[in-house]
Scaffold this motif. Structure first.
Motif, PDB file in Angstrom:
ATOM      1  N   ILE A  94       0.918  -1.354   0.038  1.00 17.84           N
ATOM      2  CA  ILE A  94      -0.001   0.162   0.028  1.00 17.84           C
ATOM      3  C   ILE A  94       0.709   1.087  -0.016  1.00 17.84           C
ATOM      4  CG2 ILE A  94      -1.861   1.187   1.369  1.00 17.84           C
ATOM      5  CD1 ILE A  94      -2.560  -1.540   2.645  1.00 17.84           C
ATOM      6  N   ARG A  95       0.976   1.821  -1.027  1.00 19.74           N
ATOM      7  CA  ARG A  95       1.520   3.202  -1.243  1.00 19.74           C
ATOM      8  C   ARG A  95       0.853   4.263  -0.633  1.00 19.74           C
ATOM      9  NH1 ARG A  95       1.247   0.549  -6.043  1.00 19.74           N
ATOM     10  NH2 ARG A  95       3.190  -0.696  -6.545  1.00 19.74           N
ATOM     11  N   HIS A  96       1.471   5.028   0.393  1.00 26.17           N
ATOM     12  CA  HIS A  96       0.805   5.966   1.197  1.00 26.17           C
ATOM     13  C   HIS A  96       0.525   7.246   0.407  1.00 26.17           C
ATOM     14  CE1 HIS A  96       2.873   4.307   5.004  1.00 26.17           C
ATOM     15  NE2 HIS A  96       2.448   3.224   4.276  1.00 26.17           N
ATOM     16  N   ARG A  97       1.036   7.551  -0.741  1.00 27.62           N
ATOM     17  CA  ARG A  97       0.521   8.613  -1.549  1.00 27.62           C
ATOM     18  C   ARG A  97       0.781   8.379  -2.986  1.00 27.62           C
ATOM     19  NH1 ARG A  97       4.683  11.064   1.477  1.00 27.62           N
ATOM     20  NH2 ARG A  97       6.732  11.378   0.076  1.00 27.62           N
ATOM     21  N   LEU A  98       0.166   9.168  -3.768  1.00 30.17           N
ATOM     22  CA  LEU A  98       0.553   9.040  -5.360  1.00 30.17           C
ATOM     23  C   LEU A  98       1.418  10.121  -5.623  1.00 30.17           C
ATOM     24  CD1 LEU A  98      -3.124   8.290  -6.335  1.00 30.17           C
ATOM     25  CD2 LEU A  98      -1.122   6.605  -6.022  1.00 30.17           C
ATOM     26  N   THR A  99       2.555   9.497  -6.778  1.00 27.28           N
ATOM     27  CA  THR A  99       3.251  10.505  -7.421  1.00 27.28           C
ATOM     28  C   THR A  99       2.528  10.691  -8.725  1.00 27.28           C
ATOM     29  OG1 THR A  99       4.454   8.583  -8.488  1.00 27.28           O
ATOM     30  CG2 THR A  99       5.065   9.805  -6.323  1.00 27.28           C
ATOM     31  N   PRO A 100       2.891  11.457  -9.819  1.00 24.93           N
ATOM     32  CA  PRO A 100       2.279  11.641 -11.072  1.00 24.93           C
ATOM     33  C   PRO A 100       2.426  10.112 -11.830  1.00 24.93           C
ATOM     34  CG  PRO A 100       3.590  13.678 -10.835  1.00 24.93           C
ATOM     35  CD  PRO A 100       3.757  12.685  -9.323  1.00 24.93           C
ATOM     36  N   THR A 101       3.543   9.415 -11.285  1.00 26.35           N
ATOM     37  CA  THR A 101       3.677   8.213 -12.377  1.00 26.35           C
ATOM     38  C   THR A 101       2.835   7.155 -11.537  1.00 26.35           C
ATOM     39  OG1 THR A 101       5.896   8.667 -12.590  1.00 26.35           O
ATOM     40  CG2 THR A 101       5.399   6.247 -12.662  1.00 26.35           C
ATOM     41  N   LEU A 102       2.666   7.064 -10.141  1.00 25.68           N
ATOM     42  CA  LEU A 102       1.592   6.224  -9.508  1.00 25.68           C
ATOM     43  C   LEU A 102       0.340   6.451 -10.189  1.00 25.68           C
ATOM     44  CD1 LEU A 102       3.335   6.016  -6.130  1.00 25.68           C
ATOM     45  CD2 LEU A 102       3.381   4.052  -8.055  1.00 25.68           C
ATOM     46  N   LEU A 103      -0.083   7.806 -10.218  1.00 24.72           N
ATOM     47  CA  LEU A 103      -1.262   8.115 -10.652  1.00 24.72           C
ATOM     48  C   LEU A 103      -1.685   7.425 -12.013  1.00 24.72           C
ATOM     49  CD1 LEU A 103      -3.892   9.605  -9.832  1.00 24.72           C
ATOM     50  CD2 LEU A 103      -2.950  11.796 -10.863  1.00 24.72           C
ATOM     51  N   ASP A 104      -0.777   7.511 -12.820  1.00 23.62           N
ATOM     52  CA  ASP A 104      -0.907   6.979 -14.125  1.00 23.62           C
ATOM     53  C   ASP A 104      -0.876   5.530 -14.204  1.00 23.62           C
ATOM     54  OD1 ASP A 104      -1.484   9.244 -15.576  1.00 23.62           O
ATOM     55  OD2 ASP A 104       0.490   9.315 -16.535  1.00 23.62           O
ATOM     56  N   MET A 105      -0.012   4.679 -13.469  1.00 23.36           N
ATOM     57  CA  MET A 105       0.417   3.724 -13.835  1.00 23.36           C
ATOM     58  C   MET A 105       0.609   2.553 -12.552  1.00 23.36           C
ATOM     59  SD  MET A 105       0.971   3.681 -16.992  1.00 23.36           S
ATOM     60  CE  MET A 105       1.565   2.607 -17.789  1.00 23.36           C
ATOM     61  N   GLY A 106       0.740   3.113 -11.357  1.00 28.25           N
ATOM     62  CA  GLY A 106       1.092   1.903 -10.356  1.00 28.25           C
ATOM     63  C   GLY A 106      -0.268   2.062  -9.347  1.00 28.25           C
TER      64      GLY A 106
END
Length: 180
Positions: A94-106
């Motif tokens: 569980i990733r605690h927040r989203l980066t732009p990359t995580l928002l798109d792909m992860g």
């Protein structure tokens, strides 16, 4: 009965066997950008050593802290392992927040079930058990992604309340409620 636990050395032997299964299906090659791929390249040769494995477990457990060392672009995360006694069946992060990359792909949540434990309901049960943990971390709803061609993962996400938002590249992006 399987349960989510924090990474633990008590499943050492089974974990190593699971990673060998992943390697046999091609995980860990230079072009594998998954968590298992990156960790196989970094730790794979040393996982058999109990001291190296204990260091790996401690590193995973430390990732919940904002101050923990991590590669650039990585965020704090909670790793949980799906185990049945001393048998390692899979993991969820569980990733605690989203980066732009995580928002798109992860997304917020990623999971893997070892090949020999697939098609037994573990992924769905693991995700169901992890969603309240995500809620406790202040994540609601959670973004969960999967490859467009991964029908099994799509079913797991949808069964857990995931609603498809869109497709970006080959990734399908779902939002799942974490409050139950």
């Amino acid at each position: 009965m399987p349960e989510l636990v924090r990474p633990t050395v008590s499943v050492h032997r089974s974990f190593v066997a699971a990673m060998e299964e992943f390697q046999r299906e091609g995980r860990g090659r230079a072009d594998d950008s998954t968590m298992i791929g990156m960790e196989r390249r970094e730790y794979g040769e040393g996982w058999n050593d109990p001291d190296v494995f204990a260091e790996y477990v401690q590193r995973l457990r430390a990732q919940v802290r904002e101050s923990a060392p991590r590669p650039e672009g990585f965020v704090p995360s909670t790793s949980l392992w799906w185990v049945d006694g001393s048998e390692y069946l899979g993991r969820i992060v569980i990733r605690h927040r989203l980066t732009p990359t995580l928002l798109d792909m992860g997304g917020h949540i990623g999971y893997d079930v070892r090949p020999s434990a697939r098609r037994q309901g573990h992924a769905g049960n693991m995700l169901s058990a992890a969603l309240p943990v995500a809620y406790g971390l202040g994540i609601d709803p959670a973004l969960i992604t999967c490859e467009e061609g991964n029908a099994a993962s799509r079913r797991v996400i949808e069964k857990n309340g995931g609603v498809l938002e869109d497709r970006r590249g080959t990734k399908l992006r779902y939002w799942a409620p974490t409050a139950r």
